[in-house]
Design an enzyme around this catalytic site. Structure first.
Site, PDB file in Angstrom:
ATOM      1  CG  ASP A   1     -34.329  61.092   2.239  1.00  0.00           C
ATOM      2  OD1 ASP A   1     -33.604  61.950   2.673  1.00  0.00           O
ATOM      3  OD2 ASP A   1     -35.717  61.093   2.394  1.00  0.00           O
TER       4      ASP A   1
ATOM      5  CG  ASN B   1     -46.951  62.930  -0.116  1.00  0.00           C
ATOM      6  OD1 ASN B   1     -46.404  62.981   0.698  1.00  0.00           O
ATOM      7  ND2 ASN B   1     -46.513  62.355  -1.410  1.00  0.00           N
TER       8      ASN B   1
ATOM      9  CG  HIS C   1     -43.286  62.092   1.697  1.00  0.00           C
ATOM     10  ND1 HIS C   1     -42.797  62.818   0.534  1.00  0.00           N
ATOM     11  CD2 HIS C   1     -42.490  62.593   2.832  1.00  0.00           C
ATOM     12  CE1 HIS C   1     -42.137  63.693   0.681  1.00  0.00           C
ATOM     13  NE2 HIS C   1     -41.832  63.864   1.967  1.00  0.00           N
TER      14      HIS C   1
ATOM     15  CD  GLU D   1     -43.327  60.596  -2.436  1.00  0.00           C
ATOM     16  OE1 GLU D   1     -43.883  60.840  -1.509  1.00  0.00           O
ATOM     17  OE2 GLU D   1     -42.496  61.225  -2.930  1.00  0.00           O
TER      18      GLU D   1
HETATM   19  C1  F6R Z   1     -36.040  64.734   3.812  1.00  0.00           C
HETATM   20  C2  F6R Z   1     -37.139  63.692   4.032  1.00  0.00           C
HETATM   21  C3  F6R Z   1     -38.613  64.301   3.814  1.00  0.00           C
HETATM   22  C4  F6R Z   1     -38.835  65.667   4.566  1.00  0.00           C
HETATM   23  C5  F6R Z   1     -40.129  66.016   4.235  1.00  0.00           C
HETATM   24  C6  F6R Z   1     -40.529  67.380   4.972  1.00  0.00           C
HETATM   25  O1  F6R Z   1     -34.769  63.921   4.301  1.00  0.00           O
HETATM   26  O2  F6R Z   1     -36.954  62.723   4.407  1.00  0.00           O
HETATM   27  O3  F6R Z   1     -39.355  63.219   4.125  1.00  0.00           O
HETATM   28  O4  F6R Z   1     -38.641  65.486   5.892  1.00  0.00           O
HETATM   29  O5  F6R Z   1     -40.479  66.215   2.675  1.00  0.00           O
HETATM   30  O6  F6R Z   1     -39.605  68.415   4.290  1.00  0.00           O
HETATM   31  P1  F6R Z   1     -39.791  69.831   4.599  1.00  0.00           P
HETATM   32  O7  F6R Z   1     -39.480  70.046   6.033  1.00  0.00           O
HETATM   33  O8  F6R Z   1     -39.151  70.645   3.662  1.00  0.00           O
HETATM   34  O9  F6R Z   1     -41.272  70.269   4.783  1.00  0.00           O
END
Ligand code: F6R
Length: 243
Positions: free
Chosen positions: A67, A135, A137, A142
């Site tokens: 992303d 959450n 995701h 989301e």
């Molecule tokens: C980032 C992504 C997100 C993160 C998730 C966890 O490329 O795709 O889904 O993997 O938000 O983020 P952290 O590791 O910062 O808790």
């Protein structure tokens, strides 16, 4: 699905990078799917260590980001492309020209999202690294995202922007939208490796792995894939019944 609970984040990184090394032994020019965020930093440090010791070689690998934020200038240090450049490209043999992501500064975002979806699909990702949001995701899919979703522009949930404000100068500077690979796009990868650390991920981990498969918990889509490894520390695993 294999769930591994390890004592430290460093031990988790060893397990994850062992998986990557297994793939590269068979396909030195494999396509790898990269996630960003805090969790991945430990994993990338271990990748760097092994590349520097010549225990694996990222020279021929191609990497695809999950992303990218919309609206950041090219080269903005908070962009995911720059994050991966700092974490991997500048420290390993992985060439900068071998890292691809959706262009969040494209003029027509729909066209860019479709282009990137095709590129990812054609590249046949061997191993996709994934984190999970508090959450539930997956990438920036989301809650409510369809399991049939492809790469597209999405709005970021408030809690995602709040969680990611640590990489910016406050929540207000976190972009409100992103281009993300869709859930169907992600599930095309040959194998998925989900990593989660910390108690603040434990409810999401429980819902994703042991709850119903539901678009209200995007990461529960992992239950539909036949080759998934989940690597957790004790805190992230603490709500799981079956370990
Ligand atoms: C980032 C992504 C997100 C993160 C998730 C966890 O490329 O795709 O889904 O993997 O938000 O983020 P952290 O590791 O910062 O808790």
């Amino acid at each position: 699905m294999r769930i591994l609970v390890v004592e430290t984040r460093e031990a988790a990184a060893v397990v994850v990078v062992d998986r990557i090394a297994d793939v590269l032994r068979v396909h030195p020019a494999a396509a790898l799917g990269l996630a960003t965020g805090g969790t991945m930093q430990t994993i990338y440090d271990e990748l760097v260590r092994r590349d520097q010791l010549d225990l694996l070689d990222l020279q021929d690998v191609c990497c695809f980001l999950l992303d990218e934020y919309v609206g950041l200038d090219a080269g903005d240090s908070a962009s995911y492309l720059e994050t991966v450049r700092r974490a991997l490209v500048n420290r390993t043999r992985l060439p900068a020209t071998s890292v691809f992501g959706p262009d969040g500064s494209a003029v027509v975002l729909d066209v860019e999202a479709r282009r990137y979806d095709q590129q990812v699909t054609q590249s046949r990702i061997s191993l996709q690294l994934l984190g999970i949001g508090q959450n539930g995701h997956l990438a920036f899919n989301e809650p409510g995202s369809s399991f049939q979703s492809r790469t597209r522009q999405v709005d970021l949930a408030d809690e995602t922007r709040r969680a990611n404000s640590r990489f910016f100068t406050g929540k207000r500077s976190v972009p409100s939208s992103a281009i993300t690979q869709g859930i169907a796009t992600i599930l095309q990868a040959e194998q998925l490796v989900l990593v989660a650390f910390g108690a603040d991920k434990s409810d999401a981990v429980k819902a994703a792995l042991e709850g119903p498969v539901s678009s209200s918990v995007p990461a529960s889509a992992l239950q539909l894939h036949s080759h998934v490894t989940v690597v957790l520390d004790e805190d992230a695993a603490r709500e799981l019944q079956n370990r």
